[in-house]
Every structure is written in structure tokens, then in C-alpha cells.
Design a protein around this motif. Structure first.
Motif, PDB file in Angstrom:
ATOM      1  N   MET A   1       1.388   6.626  37.222  1.00 15.75           N
ATOM      2  CA  MET A   1       1.441   7.829  38.055  1.00 15.75           C
ATOM      3  C   MET A   1       1.762   9.045  37.192  1.00 15.75           C
ATOM      4  N   TYR A   2       1.090  10.140  37.480  1.00 21.16           N
ATOM      5  CA  TYR A   2       1.352  11.395  36.788  1.00 21.16           C
ATOM      6  C   TYR A   2       2.567  12.090  37.406  1.00 21.16           C
ATOM      7  N   THR A   3       3.178  12.979  36.632  1.00 24.21           N
ATOM      8  CA  THR A   3       4.232  13.850  37.145  1.00 24.21           C
ATOM      9  C   THR A   3       3.835  15.287  36.867  1.00 24.21           C
ATOM     10  N   VAL A   4       3.783  16.093  37.910  1.00 22.57           N
ATOM     11  CA  VAL A   4       3.496  17.524  37.783  1.00 22.57           C
ATOM     12  C   VAL A   4       4.814  18.262  37.916  1.00 22.57           C
ATOM     13  N   ILE A   5       5.136  19.053  36.914  1.00 20.84           N
ATOM     14  CA  ILE A   5       6.379  19.819  36.921  1.00 20.84           C
ATOM     15  C   ILE A   5       6.003  21.289  36.987  1.00 20.84           C
ATOM     16  N   GLY A   6       6.418  21.933  38.076  1.00 17.45           N
ATOM     17  CA  GLY A   6       6.117  23.349  38.236  1.00 17.45           C
ATOM     18  C   GLY A   6       6.118  23.752  39.684  1.00 17.45           C
ATOM     19  N   TYR A   7       6.566  24.947  39.945  1.00 16.65           N
ATOM     20  CA  TYR A   7       6.614  25.470  41.307  1.00 16.65           C
ATOM     21  C   TYR A   7       5.194  25.600  41.841  1.00 16.65           C
ATOM     22  N   ARG A  14      -3.158  24.547  40.483  1.00 14.69           N
ATOM     23  CA  ARG A  14      -4.442  24.095  39.943  1.00 14.69           C
ATOM     24  C   ARG A  14      -4.397  22.599  39.616  1.00 14.69           C
ATOM     25  N   VAL A  15      -3.297  22.188  39.042  1.00 13.74           N
ATOM     26  CA  VAL A  15      -3.165  20.791  38.634  1.00 13.74           C
ATOM     27  C   VAL A  15      -3.021  19.895  39.857  1.00 13.74           C
ATOM     28  N   ILE A  16      -2.255  20.356  40.844  1.00 19.84           N
ATOM     29  CA  ILE A  16      -2.100  19.593  42.084  1.00 19.84           C
ATOM     30  C   ILE A  16      -3.460  19.420  42.752  1.00 19.84           C
ATOM     31  N   GLU A  27       3.646  12.489  41.171  1.00 16.55           N
ATOM     32  CA  GLU A  27       4.933  12.992  41.653  1.00 16.55           C
ATOM     33  C   GLU A  27       4.952  14.491  41.385  1.00 16.55           C
ATOM     34  N   LEU A  28       5.498  15.258  42.300  1.00 14.91           N
ATOM     35  CA  LEU A  28       5.583  16.711  42.137  1.00 14.91           C
ATOM     36  C   LEU A  28       7.045  17.128  42.068  1.00 14.91           C
ATOM     37  N   ILE A  29       7.414  17.755  40.973  1.00 16.21           N
ATOM     38  CA  ILE A  29       8.767  18.291  40.792  1.00 16.21           C
ATOM     39  C   ILE A  29       8.643  19.810  40.780  1.00 16.21           C
ATOM     40  N   PRO A  30       9.071  20.503  41.838  1.00 15.23           N
ATOM     41  CA  PRO A  30       8.822  21.943  41.970  1.00 15.23           C
ATOM     42  C   PRO A  30       9.791  22.808  41.155  1.00 15.23           C
ATOM     43  N   VAL A  49       3.687  21.735  33.677  1.00  9.32           N
ATOM     44  CA  VAL A  49       3.696  20.690  32.659  1.00  9.32           C
ATOM     45  C   VAL A  49       3.240  19.411  33.368  1.00  9.32           C
ATOM     46  N   LEU A  50       2.365  18.669  32.722  1.00  6.85           N
ATOM     47  CA  LEU A  50       1.951  17.380  33.245  1.00  6.85           C
ATOM     48  C   LEU A  50       2.486  16.288  32.345  1.00  6.85           C
ATOM     49  N   LYS A  51       3.168  15.314  32.935  1.00  5.10           N
ATOM     50  CA  LYS A  51       3.603  14.144  32.182  1.00  5.10           C
ATOM     51  C   LYS A  51       2.677  12.974  32.501  1.00  5.10           C
ATOM     52  N   ASP A  52       2.094  12.436  31.454  1.00  6.46           N
ATOM     53  CA  ASP A  52       1.266  11.243  31.562  1.00  6.46           C
ATOM     54  C   ASP A  52       1.968  10.182  30.735  1.00  6.46           C
ATOM     55  N   GLY A  53       2.811   9.409  31.379  1.00  8.56           N
ATOM     56  CA  GLY A  53       3.690   8.516  30.648  1.00  8.56           C
ATOM     57  C   GLY A  53       4.703   9.342  29.868  1.00  8.56           C
TER      58      GLY A  53
END
Length: 202
Positions: A1-7, A14-16, A27-30, A49-53
């Protein structure tokens, strides 16, 4: 699973949206720009920021293209003439459309007040209007900028149009561009992305 970090009300949208189009879980961390959580992954403090692993990727354009390439969707293959044209349109969006919006934003609320140049916003609006004319030519009679299928630059354009409307720029509301924008912003994946973002900040 990816993690998107950003409001979500930033370029993180765009990433969402991209992930919703791809149908990939995330997962979305705002987190807000310049927060400690963001600066730990990106020293500039910018989102998303996108976390891929364990791998962290910065810059929304780079993230969207990375995801498209990785999953083989919403893009033409690297090294093809179509991809070169796609990348050219992506650069046009960043330089000509987003550039005008970002310069106006920096001189409205981002820079310290004593460093702002309010007069430049007139130039930004002129540049944006010119970019809309160029976009109309690039679109031609197609459904999307690269033809009949959505690609990365369409997502960037859709996000920029929403930004422009909030900033009260003159976004075309009739004609082929208006129809194109409606096509983008009524996509089910975009609507899901908006709902996910609103839920995250509620």
C-alpha cells in the motif's frame, strides 16, 4: 500500500486522484507543508510526498509519472514519440498554467508581505489567459490532451483548473475547454479523490 503525505487541498490532490484512477490502495496522512512530518522526508517541506515502501518520492509531477510508469496506465511508454509529446504537454502545464497560478499565489499569501509584488498578478492573469488559448489548440477535437484516453497531464490540468477557479482566474466556462474541464472534474475517480480528501481533513 502507498502512503500519501500532504494536505489534500494542495498538489497532494493530484496524487490522490492518480491513485484513484489506478485503483491502487493508499493511506492518506493530511500533513501540512513545512510540518515536521513532511520535512523529515522532504527537506524543502513541500507536499506531497509519496511513500512506496521505504522509498519516498517528492514533487507531484514526478510522483504521478512514477505511478503511471510503474502500473503501465495513464501514460505512453518511455522512449516513444507519443511519450515525448506527452512529456512536452506536462512541461507546458507546469510552466505556462501552473507557473502563472503559483506566482500569483506567492505574491498573495505565501511570501512575507513586505516581499510581495501585487502588481505582478496582472501579468499572471495575462499569462494564464494565453495558456488557455494554447491549451485549446493542443486539445483540438480530442476528449483528452493526448487523444481519447486520460494521461498524466490531464490530471495536472484538472487540478490546475480547480486552483484557478479558487483564485478567481478567468477559466473558460463555454466552448471546448469548458467541456473538457467538465469531463475531467466529473470523472468518478476525481470525485472519489475529493471525497477522500474532505474526509481526511474533517
Amino acid at each position: 500500500m502507498y502512503t500519501v503525505i500532504g494536505y489534500p487541498r494542495t498538489r497532494a490532490m493530484r496524487v490522490i486522484w492518480m491513485l484513484e484512477e489506478l485503483g491502487e490502495p493508499y493511506e492518506l496522512i493530511p500533513a501540512m507543508p513545512q510540518s515536521n512530518e513532511v520535512r523529515a522526508l522532504n527537506p524543502s517541506g513541500k507536499v506531497p510526498v509519496l511513500k512506496d515502501g521505504a522509498f519516498a518520492i517528492t514533487d507531484s509531477v514526478a510522483i504521478c509519472q512514477y505511478l503511471a510508469d510503474k502500473h503501465g496506465k495513464l501514460t505512453f511508454p518511455a522512449g516513444t514519440p507519443q511519450r515525448a509529446r506527452q512529456d512536452g504537454i506536462t512541461q507546458f502545464v507546469v510552466d505556462e498554467i501552473e507557473g502563472a497560478l503559483w506566482t500569483a499565489a506567492k505574491n498573495t499569501f505565501i511570501h512575507p508581505e513586505e516581499m510581495r509584488v501585487p502588481e505582478i498578478k496582472r501579468v499572471c492573469r495575462m499569462e494564464f489567459d494565453k495558456a488557455m488559448q494554447l491549451l485549446k489548440e493542443k486539445l483540438g477535437g480530442n476528449s483528452y490532451v493526448m487523444g481519447e484516453n486520460l494521461t498524466v497531464p490531464d490530471i495536472l490540468i484538472g487540478h490546475a483548473v480547480g486552483w484557478a477557479r479558487v483564485a478567481k482566474f478567468d477559466v473558460p466556462d463555454t466552448g471546448p475547454l469548458a467541456a473538457y474541464f467538465e469531463r475531467l472534474l466529473s470523472r468518478p475517480a476525481f470525485l472519489r479523490a475529493m471525497a477522500r480528501g474532505e474526509e481526511a481533513v474533517a
